[in-house]
Design a protein around this motif. Structure first.
Motif, PDB file in Angstrom:
ATOM      1  N   ALA A 160       1.626   6.338  -6.706  1.00 40.27           N
ATOM      2  CA  ALA A 160       0.759   7.367  -7.187  1.00 40.27           C
ATOM      3  C   ALA A 160       1.191   9.012  -7.072  1.00 40.27           C
ATOM      4  CB  ALA A 160      -0.422   7.805  -6.472  1.00 40.27           C
ATOM      5  N   GLU A 161       1.811   9.868  -5.691  1.00 34.98           N
ATOM      6  CA  GLU A 161       2.711  10.283  -5.897  1.00 34.98           C
ATOM      7  C   GLU A 161       3.087  10.887  -7.200  1.00 34.98           C
ATOM      8  OE1 GLU A 161       5.486  13.258  -2.998  1.00 34.98           O
ATOM      9  OE2 GLU A 161       4.824  11.369  -2.863  1.00 34.98           O
ATOM     10  N   LEU A 162       4.037  10.037  -7.305  1.00 33.99           N
ATOM     11  CA  LEU A 162       5.384  10.442  -9.133  1.00 33.99           C
ATOM     12  C   LEU A 162       4.664  10.384  -9.647  1.00 33.99           C
ATOM     13  CD1 LEU A 162       7.970   7.044  -7.836  1.00 33.99           C
ATOM     14  CD2 LEU A 162       8.088   9.399  -7.689  1.00 33.99           C
ATOM     15  N   PRO A 209      10.617  -2.937  -3.947  1.00 33.18           N
ATOM     16  CA  PRO A 209       9.989  -3.505  -4.349  1.00 33.18           C
ATOM     17  C   PRO A 209       9.208  -3.156  -5.868  1.00 33.18           C
ATOM     18  CG  PRO A 209       8.581  -2.212  -2.414  1.00 33.18           C
ATOM     19  CD  PRO A 209       9.975  -2.345  -2.951  1.00 33.18           C
ATOM     20  N   LYS A 210       9.598  -4.162  -7.054  1.00 28.88           N
ATOM     21  CA  LYS A 210       9.739  -3.867  -8.270  1.00 28.88           C
ATOM     22  C   LYS A 210       7.760  -4.395  -9.041  1.00 28.88           C
ATOM     23  CE  LYS A 210      13.627  -1.986  -8.808  1.00 28.88           C
ATOM     24  NZ  LYS A 210      13.285  -0.914  -9.234  1.00 28.88           N
ATOM     25  N   ILE A 211       7.340  -3.377  -9.883  1.00 34.24           N
ATOM     26  CA  ILE A 211       6.067  -3.807 -10.474  1.00 34.24           C
ATOM     27  C   ILE A 211       6.194  -4.623 -11.632  1.00 34.24           C
ATOM     28  CG2 ILE A 211       3.938  -2.755 -11.465  1.00 34.24           C
ATOM     29  CD1 ILE A 211       4.707  -0.245 -10.062  1.00 34.24           C
ATOM     30  N   GLU A 212       5.529  -5.472 -11.471  1.00 33.99           N
ATOM     31  CA  GLU A 212       5.391  -6.538 -12.016  1.00 33.99           C
ATOM     32  C   GLU A 212       4.690  -6.431 -13.099  1.00 33.99           C
ATOM     33  OE1 GLU A 212       5.545 -11.072 -11.177  1.00 33.99           O
ATOM     34  OE2 GLU A 212       7.687 -10.751 -10.633  1.00 33.99           O
ATOM     35  N   TYR A 272       8.330  10.930 -13.696  1.00 38.78           N
ATOM     36  CA  TYR A 272       7.868   9.608 -14.789  1.00 38.78           C
ATOM     37  C   TYR A 272       8.889   8.857 -14.851  1.00 38.78           C
ATOM     38  CZ  TYR A 272       3.626  11.367 -16.679  1.00 38.78           C
ATOM     39  OH  TYR A 272       2.353  12.160 -16.752  1.00 38.78           O
ATOM     40  N   ALA A 273      10.026   9.560 -15.122  1.00 34.47           N
ATOM     41  CA  ALA A 273      11.771   8.878 -14.625  1.00 34.47           C
ATOM     42  C   ALA A 273      11.838   8.268 -13.693  1.00 34.47           C
ATOM     43  CB  ALA A 273      12.677  10.039 -15.175  1.00 34.47           C
ATOM     44  N   THR A 274      11.206   8.750 -12.544  1.00 30.27           N
ATOM     45  CA  THR A 274      11.456   7.603 -11.389  1.00 30.27           C
ATOM     46  C   THR A 274      10.452   6.636 -11.017  1.00 30.27           C
ATOM     47  OG1 THR A 274      12.648   9.795  -9.926  1.00 30.27           O
ATOM     48  CG2 THR A 274      11.634   8.060  -9.066  1.00 30.27           C
ATOM     49  N   TRP A 275       9.044   6.771 -11.428  1.00 33.76           N
ATOM     50  CA  TRP A 275       8.107   6.225 -11.816  1.00 33.76           C
ATOM     51  C   TRP A 275       8.332   4.499 -12.835  1.00 33.76           C
ATOM     52  CZ3 TRP A 275       4.739   4.824 -16.350  1.00 33.76           C
ATOM     53  CH2 TRP A 275       4.633   3.620 -15.646  1.00 33.76           C
ATOM     54  N   GLN A 276       9.528   5.212 -13.818  1.00 34.47           N
ATOM     55  CA  GLN A 276      10.425   3.598 -14.002  1.00 34.47           C
ATOM     56  C   GLN A 276      10.875   3.151 -13.922  1.00 34.47           C
ATOM     57  OE1 GLN A 276       9.547   2.911 -17.293  1.00 34.47           O
ATOM     58  NE2 GLN A 276      10.654   2.847 -18.540  1.00 34.47           N
ATOM     59  N   THR A 277      11.550   3.585 -13.071  1.00 36.47           N
ATOM     60  CA  THR A 277      12.320   3.026 -11.994  1.00 36.47           C
ATOM     61  C   THR A 277      11.377   1.722 -10.918  1.00 36.47           C
ATOM     62  OG1 THR A 277      12.617   4.922 -10.108  1.00 36.47           O
ATOM     63  CG2 THR A 277      14.027   4.736 -11.977  1.00 36.47           C
ATOM     64  N   LEU A 278      10.544   2.470 -11.190  1.00 33.95           N
ATOM     65  CA  LEU A 278       9.455   1.255 -10.274  1.00 33.95           C
ATOM     66  C   LEU A 278       9.144  -0.266 -10.853  1.00 33.95           C
ATOM     67  CD1 LEU A 278       7.053   3.942  -8.853  1.00 33.95           C
ATOM     68  CD2 LEU A 278       9.723   2.839  -7.399  1.00 33.95           C
ATOM     69  N   TRP A 279       9.775  -0.194 -12.287  1.00 33.45           N
ATOM     70  CA  TRP A 279       9.259  -1.700 -12.688  1.00 33.45           C
ATOM     71  C   TRP A 279       9.742  -2.305 -12.720  1.00 33.45           C
ATOM     72  CZ3 TRP A 279       4.560  -2.225 -15.036  1.00 33.45           C
ATOM     73  CH2 TRP A 279       3.606  -0.935 -14.993  1.00 33.45           C
ATOM     74  N   SER A 280       9.674  -3.727 -12.603  1.00 34.53           N
ATOM     75  CA  SER A 280      10.453  -4.759 -13.130  1.00 34.53           C
ATOM     76  C   SER A 280      10.929  -5.176 -14.601  1.00 34.53           C
ATOM     77  CB  SER A 280      10.189  -6.206 -12.746  1.00 34.53           C
ATOM     78  OG  SER A 280       8.417  -6.267 -13.271  1.00 34.53           O
ATOM     79  N   ASP A 281      12.031  -5.069 -15.168  1.00 40.86           N
ATOM     80  CA  ASP A 281      12.536  -5.492 -16.509  1.00 40.86           C
ATOM     81  C   ASP A 281      10.890  -5.434 -17.298  1.00 40.86           C
ATOM     82  OD1 ASP A 281      14.326  -4.010 -15.838  1.00 40.86           O
ATOM     83  OD2 ASP A 281      15.584  -6.038 -15.714  1.00 40.86           O
ATOM     84  N   ASP A 282      10.412  -6.851 -17.078  1.00 41.26           N
ATOM     85  CA  ASP A 282       9.385  -7.369 -18.103  1.00 41.26           C
ATOM     86  C   ASP A 282       7.784  -7.243 -17.358  1.00 41.26           C
ATOM     87  OD1 ASP A 282       9.559  -8.887 -15.524  1.00 41.26           O
ATOM     88  OD2 ASP A 282       9.888 -10.829 -15.964  1.00 41.26           O
ATOM     89  N   GLY A 283       7.818  -6.323 -16.737  1.00 39.74           N
ATOM     90  CA  GLY A 283       6.515  -5.320 -16.150  1.00 39.74           C
ATOM     91  C   GLY A 283       5.907  -4.878 -17.315  1.00 39.74           C
ATOM     92  N   ILE A 343       0.617  -1.410   0.201  1.00 39.45           N
ATOM     93  CA  ILE A 343      -0.036  -0.339   0.230  1.00 39.45           C
ATOM     94  C   ILE A 343       0.518   1.286   0.041  1.00 39.45           C
ATOM     95  CG2 ILE A 343      -1.469   1.129   1.686  1.00 39.45           C
ATOM     96  CD1 ILE A 343      -2.792  -1.639   2.417  1.00 39.45           C
ATOM     97  N   ALA A 344       1.447   1.252   0.798  1.00 42.90           N
ATOM     98  CA  ALA A 344       2.992   2.397   0.618  1.00 42.90           C
ATOM     99  C   ALA A 344       3.521   2.564  -0.341  1.00 42.90           C
ATOM    100  CB  ALA A 344       3.445   2.049   2.682  1.00 42.90           C
ATOM    101  N   PHE A 345       3.939   1.477  -0.908  1.00 37.36           N
ATOM    102  CA  PHE A 345       4.805   1.077  -2.226  1.00 37.36           C
ATOM    103  C   PHE A 345       4.084   1.736  -3.572  1.00 37.36           C
ATOM    104  CE2 PHE A 345       5.728  -0.053  -6.721  1.00 37.36           C
ATOM    105  CZ  PHE A 345       7.048  -0.006  -6.763  1.00 37.36           C
TER     106      PHE A 345
END
Length: 166
Positions: free
Chosen positions: A25-27, A143-146, A33-44, A18-20
């Motif tokens: 959402a804040e980003l 954590p990474k978004i899949e 968007y550059a920081t948002w992109q770092t939240l993702w897994s390579d295959d997300g 939930i915190a993630f």
């Protein structure tokens, strides 16, 4: 899974998810968007399907079905100043709530939520309401978004240009 509860009875992995999601959402509201992109897994995959019931995103029409390469291109379009919808992009505020776990383990959390996004542009408010599913992989790097699936409640209607990420 650690059964110790935190945040008024919410399991630790769910509280971290939930915190993630709130951080994400804040980003997005800050258009970082550059920081948002770092939240993702390579295959997300970032998915905004038209058909609210579909689970086969590759075989159906979507507003967005972005792997890492397509997310990068979308971010470039939103930040380059060349896309008309992005030049005068709406200011946004998201509220994400109603979290319900689908799967909780030490490594993987899948969680459903409700998102209300209000955009403001040219003295006009536009609302986007969606049911969202995040699949998060917890790694040593964090954590990474899949997968993120944004199911707009009016996805079958004609939508105004989306000059931002949902």
């Amino acid at each position: 899974m650690n059964q110790q509860d935190t945040l008024q009875g919410i399991p630790d992995q769910m509280a971290r998810a939930i915190a993630f999601i709130w951080k994400e959402a804040e980003l997005l509201d800050r258009k970082d968007y550059a920081t948002w992109q770092t939240l993702w897994s390579d295959d997300g995959y970032y998915v905004v399907p038209i058909d609210q019931e579909t689970t086969d995103f590759a075989a159906t029409l979507n507003y967005a079905y972005d792997n890492a390469h397509m997310r990068k291109i979308r971010i470039e379009r939103l930040t380059s100043g060349h896309a008309m919808s992005a030049v005068d992009a709406a200011a946004t505020v998201r509220t994400v709530s109603r979290f319900a776990p689908v799967h909780l383990s030490d490594e993987l959390v899948e969680i459903n939520s409700a998102q209300v996004l209000v955009g403001y542009k040219r003295q006009q408010h536009t609302m986007f309401v969606a049911n969202v599913t995040h699949r998060l992989r917890f790694t040593a790097q964090g954590p990474k978004i899949e997968q993120k699936v944004v199911r707009l409640i009016n996805s079958m209607d004609s939508l105004n240009a989306l000059g931002f990420l949902l």
